[in-house]
Design a protein around this motif. Structure first.
Motif, PDB file in Angstrom:
ATOM      1  N   UNK A 143      31.035  29.930  39.761  1.00  0.00           N
ATOM      2  CA  UNK A 143      30.509  29.250  38.797  1.00  0.00           C
ATOM      3  C   UNK A 143      32.040  28.364  39.005  1.00  0.00           C
ATOM      4  N   UNK A 144      32.477  28.544  40.250  1.00  0.00           N
ATOM      5  CA  UNK A 144      34.056  28.162  40.764  1.00  0.00           C
ATOM      6  C   UNK A 144      35.699  28.578  40.131  1.00  0.00           C
ATOM      7  N   UNK A 145      35.660  29.694  40.091  1.00  0.00           N
ATOM      8  CA  UNK A 145      36.548  30.693  39.957  1.00  0.00           C
ATOM      9  C   UNK A 145      37.046  30.559  41.061  1.00  0.00           C
ATOM     10  N   UNK A 146      38.280  30.926  41.572  1.00  0.00           N
ATOM     11  CA  UNK A 146      39.103  31.497  42.731  1.00  0.00           C
ATOM     12  C   UNK A 146      39.545  32.503  42.735  1.00  0.00           C
ATOM     13  N   UNK A 147      39.261  32.863  41.528  1.00  0.00           N
ATOM     14  CA  UNK A 147      39.103  34.897  40.971  1.00  0.00           C
ATOM     15  C   UNK A 147      39.256  35.052  40.079  1.00  0.00           C
ATOM     16  N   UNK A 148      39.132  36.146  39.717  1.00  0.00           N
ATOM     17  CA  UNK A 148      38.839  36.903  38.069  1.00  0.00           C
ATOM     18  C   UNK A 148      39.817  38.039  37.975  1.00  0.00           C
ATOM     19  N   UNK A 149      40.728  38.370  36.403  1.00  0.00           N
ATOM     20  CA  UNK A 149      41.217  39.454  36.833  1.00  0.00           C
ATOM     21  C   UNK A 149      40.485  39.933  35.160  1.00  0.00           C
ATOM     22  N   UNK A 150      40.494  41.142  35.261  1.00  0.00           N
ATOM     23  CA  UNK A 150      39.922  42.103  34.011  1.00  0.00           C
ATOM     24  C   UNK A 150      41.185  42.723  33.504  1.00  0.00           C
ATOM     25  N   UNK A 151      41.046  42.522  32.275  1.00  0.00           N
ATOM     26  CA  UNK A 151      41.727  43.058  31.230  1.00  0.00           C
ATOM     27  C   UNK A 151      41.822  44.351  30.817  1.00  0.00           C
ATOM     28  N   UNK A 152      42.623  45.205  30.564  1.00  0.00           N
ATOM     29  CA  UNK A 152      43.963  45.092  29.989  1.00  0.00           C
ATOM     30  C   UNK A 152      44.257  45.206  32.020  1.00  0.00           C
TER      31      UNK A 152
END
Length: 261
Positions: free
Chosen positions: A111-120
């Motif tokens: 969808x266009x995100x530059x990065x994806x960071x998982x929580x926690x």
């Protein structure tokens, strides 16, 4: 999530002082923690607790980067991200979420995100990712270097081929004036080719130029999907042509058939 003390050097802080980050998350405690942490690193941070307000805040704060939660009570974060990209906004976005399965990450990136960071996560990991995304976004293009992105591409002239026009200022592709629904990764892949017309690029070279945005093993699939988005005359070969045993070549002029297919 614990607050990890940060040690910065004065030069790094001076460099980041002009960079604004818009933090979009309904968790007020997390926003307060990250605002302090990123502020200590030299960034100017604005906070937004509702995804539906994102377009208004984008115009008001003009951020260099958005860090956005995946889920909100009022609006799904992916919906907000899709709307942002649909309006041609190239501002880099890092999505953070407890929904860290592979499918959700892929959807976010598509969808266009530059990065994806998982929580926690620890704040220092977010900081490292922010710096990495901003480096990619603000980097200029060298003749044999990586693809330029974000603000560096505002200076790129539009590229026209057949009925298509690549508009770098809005990171969109138009067909006869109508915007196509290309993802950020598809635009980046097409940009690699458009900036190197008639050059044969191997799968490895494409992966290097895209700076990890695509795996070498996924290049064939990515190009096949991009071709579907850029249909051509039935009697004409693809704009991105296969050079057997070597790689792929972008041919903006159909008259240049060469040995590719």
């Amino acid at each position: 999530m614990q607050h990890v003390p940060l040690r910065t050097n004065p030069a790094a802080m001076m460099k980041s002082l002009s960079q604004r980050i818009l933090l979009v998350d309904a968790d007020e405690a997390l926003c307060e923690l990250l605002t302090r942490f990123l502020g200590d690193a030299g960034y100017r941070v604005s906070v937004l607790h509702r995804a539906a307000q994102l377009p208004v805040d984008m115009r008001a704060t003009l951020p260099d980067l958005v860090v956005m939660e995946r889920r909100f009570p009022d609006l799904d974060g992916f919906t907000a991200l899709k709307a942002l990209r649909g309006h041609g906004d190239p501002t880099p976005v890092i999505v953070m979420s407890s929904l860290a399965d592979a499918i959700d990450r892929v959807i976010g990136l598509e969808l266009g995100a530059d990065d994806y960071l998982a929580k926690p996560f620890v704040p220092s990991e977010l900081l490292a990712r922010i710096r990495a995304v901003l480096r990619r976004t603000l980097a200029g293009t060298q003749p044999d270097g990586p693809i330029s992105s974000g603000y560096a591409q505002y200076k790129q002239p539009d590229v026209c081929f057949g009925p298509y026009r690549m508009v770098y200022a809005s990171r969109t592709v138009l067909r006869d004036g109508v915007p196509l629904c290309l993802t950020e990764s598809q635009f980046a892949l097409l940009s690699v080719f458009a900036q190197r017309p008639m050059q044969t690029l191997s799968r490895n070279r494409l992966a290097v130029l895209l700076q990890g945005g695509i795996l070498e093993s996924s290049v064939n699939v990515a190009i096949a999907r991009l071709r579907e988005m850029l249909p051509c005359n039935a009697a004409q070969p693809h704009w991105i042509r296969t050079v057997r045993g070597e790689g792929y070549r972008f041919v903006p002029d159909p008259a240049h058939a060469g040995a590719a297919s």
